[in-house]
Scaffold this motif. Structure first.
Motif, PDB file in Angstrom:
ATOM      1  N   ARG A 159      47.864  31.548  42.917  1.00  0.00           N
ATOM      2  CA  ARG A 159      47.356  30.437  42.991  1.00  0.00           C
ATOM      3  C   ARG A 159      45.586  30.325  42.928  1.00  0.00           C
ATOM      4  NH1 ARG A 159      51.452  29.952  43.022  1.00  0.00           N
ATOM      5  NH2 ARG A 159      53.461  29.228  44.872  1.00  0.00           N
ATOM      6  N   PHE A 160      45.056  29.583  43.300  1.00  0.00           N
ATOM      7  CA  PHE A 160      43.805  29.780  43.965  1.00  0.00           C
ATOM      8  C   PHE A 160      43.139  29.767  44.860  1.00  0.00           C
ATOM      9  CE2 PHE A 160      44.718  28.805  39.003  1.00  0.00           C
ATOM     10  CZ  PHE A 160      44.289  29.492  38.263  1.00  0.00           C
ATOM     11  N   PRO A 161      42.670  30.800  45.398  1.00  0.00           N
ATOM     12  CA  PRO A 161      42.188  30.872  46.668  1.00  0.00           C
ATOM     13  C   PRO A 161      40.482  30.491  46.469  1.00  0.00           C
ATOM     14  CG  PRO A 161      42.712  33.045  46.467  1.00  0.00           C
ATOM     15  CD  PRO A 161      43.055  32.037  45.353  1.00  0.00           C
ATOM     16  N   LYS A 162      39.742  30.443  47.771  1.00  0.00           N
ATOM     17  CA  LYS A 162      38.581  30.015  47.048  1.00  0.00           C
ATOM     18  C   LYS A 162      37.875  31.375  46.738  1.00  0.00           C
ATOM     19  CE  LYS A 162      37.376  26.033  50.252  1.00  0.00           C
ATOM     20  NZ  LYS A 162      36.876  25.974  51.787  1.00  0.00           N
ATOM     21  N   GLU A 163      38.402  32.122  47.584  1.00  0.00           N
ATOM     22  CA  GLU A 163      37.514  33.630  47.366  1.00  0.00           C
ATOM     23  C   GLU A 163      38.586  34.831  48.210  1.00  0.00           C
ATOM     24  OE1 GLU A 163      32.841  34.474  47.211  1.00  0.00           O
ATOM     25  OE2 GLU A 163      33.285  33.142  48.880  1.00  0.00           O
ATOM     26  N   LEU A 164      38.571  36.232  47.635  1.00  0.00           N
ATOM     27  CA  LEU A 164      39.720  36.858  47.824  1.00  0.00           C
ATOM     28  C   LEU A 164      38.662  37.831  49.092  1.00  0.00           C
ATOM     29  CD1 LEU A 164      42.291  38.423  48.438  1.00  0.00           C
ATOM     30  CD2 LEU A 164      41.691  38.917  45.698  1.00  0.00           C
ATOM     31  N   ILE A 165      39.567  38.317  49.594  1.00  0.00           N
ATOM     32  CA  ILE A 165      38.318  39.273  50.222  1.00  0.00           C
ATOM     33  C   ILE A 165      39.657  40.397  50.513  1.00  0.00           C
ATOM     34  CG2 ILE A 165      37.065  40.817  52.465  1.00  0.00           C
ATOM     35  CD1 ILE A 165      36.535  37.159  52.867  1.00  0.00           C
ATOM     36  N   LEU A 166      39.151  41.782  50.290  1.00  0.00           N
ATOM     37  CA  LEU A 166      40.377  43.347  50.552  1.00  0.00           C
ATOM     38  C   LEU A 166      39.274  44.425  51.253  1.00  0.00           C
ATOM     39  CD1 LEU A 166      40.727  43.468  46.415  1.00  0.00           C
ATOM     40  CD2 LEU A 166      42.270  41.591  48.320  1.00  0.00           C
ATOM     41  N   VAL A 167      40.337  45.099  52.323  1.00  0.00           N
ATOM     42  CA  VAL A 167      39.297  45.523  53.238  1.00  0.00           C
ATOM     43  C   VAL A 167      40.680  46.888  52.895  1.00  0.00           C
ATOM     44  CG1 VAL A 167      39.355  46.671  55.283  1.00  0.00           C
ATOM     45  CG2 VAL A 167      39.049  44.112  54.486  1.00  0.00           C
ATOM     46  N   ALA A 168      40.123  48.241  52.838  1.00  0.00           N
ATOM     47  CA  ALA A 168      41.162  49.474  52.629  1.00  0.00           C
ATOM     48  C   ALA A 168      42.211  49.164  51.259  1.00  0.00           C
ATOM     49  CB  ALA A 168      41.807  49.548  54.001  1.00  0.00           C
ATOM     50  N   VAL A 169      41.794  49.066  50.720  1.00  0.00           N
ATOM     51  CA  VAL A 169      42.933  48.406  49.329  1.00  0.00           C
ATOM     52  C   VAL A 169      43.472  49.910  48.491  1.00  0.00           C
ATOM     53  CG1 VAL A 169      41.088  47.978  47.361  1.00  0.00           C
ATOM     54  CG2 VAL A 169      43.957  46.919  47.229  1.00  0.00           C
ATOM     55  N   PHE A 170      44.773  49.975  48.500  1.00  0.00           N
ATOM     56  CA  PHE A 170      45.403  50.316  47.484  1.00  0.00           C
ATOM     57  C   PHE A 170      45.882  50.004  45.661  1.00  0.00           C
ATOM     58  CE2 PHE A 170      48.585  48.384  50.113  1.00  0.00           C
ATOM     59  CZ  PHE A 170      49.681  48.820  49.383  1.00  0.00           C
ATOM     60  N   GLU A 171      46.262  51.416  45.407  1.00  0.00           N
ATOM     61  CA  GLU A 171      46.281  51.083  43.784  1.00  0.00           C
ATOM     62  C   GLU A 171      48.511  50.470  43.853  1.00  0.00           C
ATOM     63  OE1 GLU A 171      46.997  53.719  40.114  1.00  0.00           O
ATOM     64  OE2 GLU A 171      45.686  54.862  41.195  1.00  0.00           O
TER      65      GLU A 171
END
Length: 264
Positions: A159-171
């Motif tokens: 999808r095309f959100p305005k922006e994306l924020i990732l906190v404590a992301v894992f592989e």
């Protein structure tokens, strides 16, 4: 004797850890929570409105929308961690970000949501949640924490959100299992949550906030994700110290950064 020792070594190094991960991973990955803290919705009905979304026949997800007193043009859609009741977390989120609309849904089996947990179900539900939110409020900013970071990335890649924020992301679950246990063959991992394979597909600006003192996700994993992202998509990447995995999301430094993104 040497052959027996080799077989025993292989059992200890690979087979036993692999079987344990295969049998226990459902409990390791999913930890459905229900916190009876929903009086807030009754006490402040103008601010917090319960939502329901039917994702398939007989399965309804529990959600909530926080509407600030002054209507906001910005909507944040939150995907939570494995031990969070995201619906009741809306109160804390709204205290930190009082000027934006915030929406959260509980995953299957979490809170009052029906169904059983699985990677495929969570990914499919997230797209339906996104479409519901976009249809009613416009394209949101996605905030994904821990397990929710993978779900947010999966959604943003489609999808095309305005922006994306990732906190404590894992592989990936595989990478986490290798870091915490011993090498486990991919065939033994049922729920893979491979953020590493999804992140090149994200074509919207995004932000990554991680900690070197995570205690759960080795710092090499978010660094690897940053390197795999499409060129120019990572607007901001910050590594912190002094916060563990559970503390990072509501740390003063991270909330200030998220405030800046939401204020745009």
């Amino acid at each position: 004797m040497i052959t027996e020792l080799v077989v025993l070594g292989l059992l200890l190094l690979f087979v036993i850890p692999s079987v344990l991960v295969y049998r226990l991973q459902h409990k390791i990955i999913f930890a459905p929570q229900y916190y009876n803290r929903r009086r807030l919705f009754a006490e402040f009905p103008d601010l917090y409105r319960p939502l329901e979304l039917q994702v398939e026949k007989g399965i309804v997800l529990e959600g909530v929308v926080y509407e600030p007193e002054e209507r906001s043009a910005t909507t944040m859609l939150y995907f939570g961690g494995r031990e969070q009741d995201s619906v009741t977390l809306i109160g804390k989120l709204s205290l930190h970000y009082p000027s934006v609309r915030i929406i959260a849904f509980n995953y299957r089996a979490y809170g009052k949501s029906g169904g059983e947990p699985s990677e495929a179900a969570y990914h499919g539900d997230a797209l339906k949640i996104y479409d519901y939110v976009a249809g009613h409020y416009g394209d949101p900013v996605l905030l994904g924490y821990s397990l929710g970071s993978n779900i947010a990335v999966h959604t943003a890649a489609r999808r095309f959100p305005k922006e994306l924020i990732l906190v404590a992301v894992f592989e990936s679950v595989k990478a986490l299992s290798w870091a915490r246990f011993k090498p486990v063959p991919r065939m033994f991992i049922k729920h893979r949550f491979e953020t590493i394979s999804e992140i090149p597909g994200v074509k919207v600006p995004f932000y990554m906030y991680v900690t070197r003192d995570d205690g759960f996700v080795p710092i090499a994993q978010p660094r690897k994700l940053k390197a795999r992202a499409k060129e120019g998509m990572v607007v901001d990447y910050k590594e912190y110290q002094g916060y563990n995995h559970a503390q990072l999301l509501f740390s003063e430094e991270v909330t200030k950064e998220i405030e800046k993104v939401l204020a745009k």
